[in-house]
Design an enzyme around this catalytic site. Structure first.
Site, PDB file in Angstrom:
ATOM      1  N   HIS A   1      26.141   7.023 -26.575  1.00 43.95           N
ATOM      2  CA  HIS A   1      24.951   7.604 -27.213  1.00 43.95           C
ATOM      3  C   HIS A   1      24.636   7.141 -28.637  1.00 43.95           C
ATOM      4  O   HIS A   1      23.715   7.676 -29.262  1.00 43.95           O
ATOM      5  CB  HIS A   1      24.984   9.136 -27.132  1.00 43.95           C
ATOM      6  CG  HIS A   1      26.083   9.778 -27.912  1.00 43.95           C
ATOM      7  ND1 HIS A   1      27.218  10.282 -27.313  1.00 43.95           N
ATOM      8  CD2 HIS A   1      26.234  10.026 -29.227  1.00 43.95           C
ATOM      9  CE1 HIS A   1      28.014  10.800 -28.230  1.00 43.95           C
ATOM     10  NE2 HIS A   1      27.442  10.667 -29.400  1.00 43.95           N
TER      11      HIS A   1
ATOM     12  N   HIS B   1      34.954  15.010 -31.674  1.00 41.72           N
ATOM     13  CA  HIS B   1      33.908  14.184 -31.088  1.00 41.72           C
ATOM     14  C   HIS B   1      34.115  12.777 -31.652  1.00 41.72           C
ATOM     15  O   HIS B   1      33.913  12.565 -32.839  1.00 41.72           O
ATOM     16  CB  HIS B   1      32.552  14.761 -31.491  1.00 41.72           C
ATOM     17  CG  HIS B   1      31.403  13.955 -30.979  1.00 41.72           C
ATOM     18  ND1 HIS B   1      31.057  13.947 -29.655  1.00 41.72           N
ATOM     19  CD2 HIS B   1      30.549  13.120 -31.595  1.00 41.72           C
ATOM     20  CE1 HIS B   1      30.023  13.154 -29.492  1.00 41.72           C
ATOM     21  NE2 HIS B   1      29.700  12.625 -30.642  1.00 41.72           N
TER      22      HIS B   1
ATOM     23  N   ASP C   1      32.821   9.149 -31.576  1.00 35.44           N
ATOM     24  CA  ASP C   1      31.768   8.255 -31.098  1.00 35.44           C
ATOM     25  C   ASP C   1      32.403   6.922 -30.708  1.00 35.44           C
ATOM     26  O   ASP C   1      33.108   6.307 -31.506  1.00 35.44           O
ATOM     27  CB  ASP C   1      30.718   8.063 -32.192  1.00 35.44           C
ATOM     28  CG  ASP C   1      29.877   9.322 -32.365  1.00 35.44           C
ATOM     29  OD1 ASP C   1      29.497   9.922 -31.347  1.00 35.44           O
ATOM     30  OD2 ASP C   1      29.601   9.709 -33.516  1.00 35.44           O
TER      31      ASP C   1
ATOM     32  N   ASP D   1      26.487  15.565 -27.944  1.00 32.95           N
ATOM     33  CA  ASP D   1      25.767  14.862 -29.006  1.00 32.95           C
ATOM     34  C   ASP D   1      24.690  13.903 -28.525  1.00 32.95           C
ATOM     35  O   ASP D   1      24.079  13.229 -29.340  1.00 32.95           O
ATOM     36  CB  ASP D   1      26.798  14.111 -29.870  1.00 32.95           C
ATOM     37  CG  ASP D   1      26.209  13.595 -31.168  1.00 32.95           C
ATOM     38  OD1 ASP D   1      25.296  14.252 -31.695  1.00 32.95           O
ATOM     39  OD2 ASP D   1      26.657  12.542 -31.650  1.00 32.95           O
TER      40      ASP D   1
HETATM   41 ZN   LIG Z   1      28.119  11.378 -31.242  1.00 36.67          ZN
END
Ligand SMILES: [Zn+2]
Length: 1008
Positions: free
Chosen positions: A577, A261, A263, A373
């Site tokens: 996000h 994941h 970001d 997420d």
């Molecule tokens: Zn995240």
């Protein structure tokens, strides 16, 4: 027999950690190191390789925050290592528990080709599987000294979160830069031992556990602790039998997919994410090469686009792995966006830009939406996913709920219009799985659908800051493929999991409505400028498309596809996000605001250009209305000469009373007290007062706001217990302006450091009392709200979401409702009882709360908009300085009025000079039908795409009038592809249209 389980466990644990693992790379020689430190922004790899390098001694501190240090590592394979697997082992100064949150490196060969990344759990680089004596080694490391911002107490304010304020102190110290022999048997022994040790910890008392323990003891007995490498194979032999016993027939099945994941920005800026993605994907391509069955999944078209642009060699490896089916694009979105706050058009564009990239560049169309997420999920999503062609939805975030445990892991999620999507939450409760014994056992134990389904998904790899899957994880997976006492683990595409699950669960349980995250509620408010930028630019781009499309049809002006695509992609990126929710470092939000300014400027230029082409040259003042509703006599999507507008139906009177003011426009009468508060707001047609008797609206309330954790993310329920009502007025004035609008200006001191100025305005004939607010906000750890106690007995309030609204109850009967003490809205929230309603509308906020009181015989519904916060982590200066808001009270509103007033607040009227007005390209009639978008099709065919939706939650019937030569019209997906429905009837440009509740309909118009 005598037995002592802890003795065996203690022995194996110690030997594994202190003897076996260190023996994997025990035989080593130091490399010769040189370095070049670059503060500031990174340079291209070719430039990095060509730098001047000076000698570097291992153990020398390197790397100030956000700098880049290039290392050159050279050496020679010793003659006696010939034929063995030789690796470089590089410890840049790693903390093993901070993968993705600290220094990282990308390794290049001397010719500039990227090899793989270096991170705390992945410190090796292959030199040769069978090295030659004297083989020369020359590698370069682009090492990023990203600061650790969440160590220790994770929420300490720090100035290291922006290159503008960060220190110049060197943060890292290299541990080891060696050439080493990789001892395959030792590595495999470590995994055998680890897997069995973790397995036995999860097993019930019984023969399997005891046999595993005995085998581990036997292996330890066979291992010579002074000669681990030469006895590892013998030790492994003691474990063959227990590792070979197959899993139970009914064992839980785990569909593992390699994952990191990443970001797109968070505790690092976007520019660092570009490098993070390159680092992780190069390592994953390497792991794919070294394994047979490993499957790696990555979301976010934006991240693929970065690789393509910035690291073309990595891009070629990714493309090859995608073609081989081993590297699988997931999610079909431009980024893993927030889904609560973006507009309907924005979510459509996340899918459109995401899927178009995957299809154009990789020949892949994603079948599912992958959002592990994001902080809660909009109830508009199921329809949008279905209409964009998605078959499944994946997240895990709802496992973070503070209070309530979600009742399903595999279920059908139903949205506001009734659309359902097969959805899955991994029962492992993580998107960063390691495939530990504890994790796989947890998945098996927690899985809620075990009665009817056999499996769950596990995203496996270091995430958040990247890192991805390691060879240790693939080694664990191969041992867990079919092992007695464990769930079965296999690598596979999530599509395969969902296909199987659909078969197994023909009657899946159903969850209706929003997936509310009972945490991170303050993300609706933190970083106001970012939220304002989002709301304004997403409206502005829709407007730019409307005028550009109108100009293309009416004047033949070329539609600016490239420009609009680039602008949309910038806005879509900021919806990531951790950006739109306001939870990134200062650097990220500083850049977001700069990007919004650039997008605004460019989109305004498109609007100006298009309108100039449309109205021609002349001196007539014309007014253009891009809102989907008529505004002051100008039709939606039309341009009208100003003098053609009729005079206002009502004049506004302004009368001083008791030190305050009464504003009356014949539709509503508003009383502002000497304290600048609303003591009444009467709908003159019904006589109903919006404000509860004896209460005051427009009351600014200041709360102390120190959450237990996650400062920018969270507001905890107890914040309500400490509140200051802002009543002191420093100035109160009123006047009627040239356009007949009555304005009352209220100025207050919030504290010694902060002030607020509000302008309350009532225009002729309006139901809206508009409030423009300017706040000089210099608070820390405070929450500013504005309260309106409404004289409405509302069981529910309706809050706008994408393409419609959802209702939330106003009581707190159950823990689920009590947990929703801060909730989302788009442009309106409406409290309504039969015959009378009041709406609050806004142009740039998302958070609000609703409470109920009973006063005498009256139920008071208090709606409060959330305006500003001031958390100190991760941005210590969050929201400081001058902030602006526009919001308002709509007196006598229903859903129709609230939708219209919200939409009108989202766009402004424009006045330009030209020769003539312009008729709207598309006109919609029919109660509840709202025009959402008019644009040229993304495939650049010149077709028009027109999108409408039903806004009131009922069946709607109407007509879409196309004022252009039309060859044919078809219904289309959100990806703008015609549906095979035989086309839509068109008579003289009129398209009859029937929509069901909250239905979104996209039409594709082929021009004649
Ligand atoms: Zn995240």
């Amino acid at each position: 027999m005598h037995d002592d389980i802890p003795l065996t466990v203690g022995r194996v644990t110690r030997v594994l950690k202190e003897r076996i693992l260190p023996a994997v790379h025990a035989e080593s020689v130091p490399l010769t190191a040189q370095w070049h430190e670059l503060p500031g922004e990174p340079v291209a790899p070719a430039e990095g390789l060509a730098l001047d390098y000076t000698p570097y001694a291992v153990g020398t501190p390197w790397g100030a925050a956000w700098g880049t240090t290039w290392f050159r590592l050279t050496g020679q394979v010793p003659a006696h290592w010939a034929g063995r697997r030789v690796e470089v082992v590089a410890d840049l100064g790693f903390d093993r528990d901070m993968t993705g949150f600290q220094c990282e490196g990308l390794v290049y060969r001397a010719d500039g080709t990227p090899v793989k990344s270096l991170n705390p759990r992945n410190q090796w680089v292959l030199v040769a599987d069978e090295a030659e004596a004297g083989q020369a080694v020359e590698l370069y490391v682009e090492a990023a000294s990203n600061p650790i911002l969440v160590a220790g107490n994770p929420f300490v304010p720090t100035s290291e979160g922006d290159i503008v304020t960060s220190s110049s102190k060197r943060l890292y110290t290299t541990g080891r830069l060696d050439l080493a022999v990789f001892e395959r048997d030792v590595f495999e022994l470590a995994l055998d031992v680890e897997v069995l040790l973790e397995l036995q910890a999860e097993l019930p008392a019984g023969p399997r556990r005891m046999q595993v323990l005995q085998a581990l003891d036997d292996a330890m007995d066979r291992l010579d602790l002074q000669h681990v490498a030469s006895t590892a194979a013998e030790a492994r032999a003691a474990l063959v039998d227990v590792l070979a016993r197959p899993a139970e027939a009914s064992a839980h099945e785990i569909s593992a997919v390699g994952h990191a994941h990443i970001d797109s920005a968070w505790l690092w800026p976007v520019r660092e994410t570009i490098r993070k993605v390159a680092r992780t994907t190069s390592s994953m391509a390497t792991l794919i090469d070294e394994t047979d069955d490993f499957v790696y999944g990555m979301s976010s078209a934006q991240q693929y686009a970065w690789i393509k642009e910035h690291r073309p060699e990595v891009w070629e490896r990714v493309k090859a792995a995608v073609d081989a089916g081993r590297f699988v694009p997931l999610g079909g979105m431009w980024v893993e966006s927030d889904t609560v706050m973006p507009s309907g058009e924005s979510l459509v564009r996340q899918f459109l830009h995401g899927q178009r990239f995957f299809e154009t560049e990789l020949g892949i169309r994603c079948r599912g939406v992958w959002l592990p997420d994001s902080f809660g999920y909009s109830p508009a999503l199921p329809q949008l996913m279905r209409r964009a062609g998605f078959e499944w939805f994946f997240t895990q975030k709802i496992s973070w709920n503070q209070v309530n445990t979600f009742p399903h892991h595999t279920f059908l999620w139903e949205g506001i219009d009734g659309s359902r999507v097969l959805s899955h939450f991994p029962p492992m409760d993580t998107y960063n799985a390691q495939l530990s014994g504890a994790e796989v056992a947890l998945a098996s134990r927690q899985f809620r659908e075990s009665r009817v389904a056999t499996g769950s998904i596990a995203p496996v790899g270091w995430g958040d800051g990247g890192g991805g899957t390691t060879r240790e994880m693939t080694g664990r997976a191969s041992r867990l493929a079919d092992l007695e006492g464990s769930p079965r683990v296999r690598w596979e595409h999530p599509d395969a999991f969902f296909d199987r699950t659909r078969e197994q669960l023909p009657h899946a349980p159903v969850w209706v409505g929003e997936l509310y995250l009972e945490l991170h509620r303050a993300t609706l408010t933190s970083q106001h400028r970012t939220k304002q930028g989002n709301r304004r630019t997403e409206h502005l781009l829709v407007e730019a498309e409307l005028w550009a499309a109108t100009a293309a049809v009416r004047t033949g002006t070329a539609y600016p596809h490239d420009e609009l695509d680039a602008l949309w992609q910038q806005v879509l990126l900021q919806q990531f996000h951790d950006i739109l929710p306001g939870t990134s470092i200062a650097w990220v939000h500083r850049e977001a605001v700069e990007q919004y300014a650039r997008v605004t400027e460019a989109a305004e230029a498109i609007v100006a250009r298009s309108l100039a082409a449309l109205v021609g040259e002349g001196d007539v003042v014309v007014e253009a209305n891009a809102a989907p509703f008529e505004r002051a006599g100008v039709p939606a999507g039309g341009v009208t000469p100003l003098e053609a507008q009729g005079p206002g139906a009502y004049a506004v009177s302004l009368v001083e009373r008791d030190g305050g003011w009464v504003l009356d426009n014949g539709v509503v009468a508003v009383t502002v007290s000497a304290e600048g508060l609303l003591t009444s707001a009467v709908d003159l047609a019904t006589g109903r007062d919006a404000i509860s008797p004896g209460r005051e609206g427009n009351l600014l309330q200041l709360h102390e706001d120190v959450p237990n954790r996650w400062d920018a993310w969270d507001v905890d329920r107890y914040y309500r217990n400490r509140v200051t009502d802002l009543r002191d007025v420093s100035a109160l004035t009123a006047a009627v302006d040239d356009e007949g609008v009555a304005r009352v200006v209220v100025e207050r001191q919030i504290s010694a450091d902060s002030t607020v100025r509000q302008e309350l305005s009532l225009a002729p004939g309006a139901r809206l009392l508009e409030i423009s607010q300017q706040t000089d906000w210099n608070e820390t750890e405070k929450f500013l709200k504005v309260a309106f106690p409404l004289d409405v007995r509302a069981e529910h309030v309706a809050a706008e979401t994408q393409f419609g609204f959802h209702r939330r109850v106003t009581h707190t009967n159950t823990s689920w409702e009590a947990a929703k003490f801060e909730t989302s809205m788009h442009r309106f929230v409406l409290a309504e009882e039969r015959g009378f309603g009041v709406a609050l509308v806004n142009d740039s906020t998302y958070g609000h709360d609703v409470t109920r009181d009973v006063v005498g015989d009256d139920v008071v519904t208090t709606v409060r908009l959330s305006l500003l916060r001031a958390p100190r982590f991760p941005d210590p200066e969050t929201d400081q300085g001058v902030q602006t808001h526009r919001y308002g009270l709509v007196v006598g509103a229903d859903a129709d009025v609230a939708t219209r007033e919200g939409a009108l607040m989202g766009t402004s009227a424009r006045r330009v000079r030209g020769a003539h007005g312009v008729a709207p390209l598309v006109t919609v009639t029919g109660e509840g039908i709202v025009l959402s978008s008019v644009k040229e099709a993304a495939d650049r065919s010149g077709d028009l795409v027109v999108r409408v939706y039903e806004s009131l939650g009922g069946r709607a019937r109407g007509v879409l009038r196309l004022d252009l030569p039309v060859a044919s019209v078809t219904t289309a997906t959100l990806l703008e592809e015609p549906l095979d429905d035989g086309g839509v009837a068109v008579t003289d440009g009129d398209v009859p249209i029937v929509l069901s509740a909250f239905e979104v309909r996209t039409l594709r118009v082929v021009r004649a």
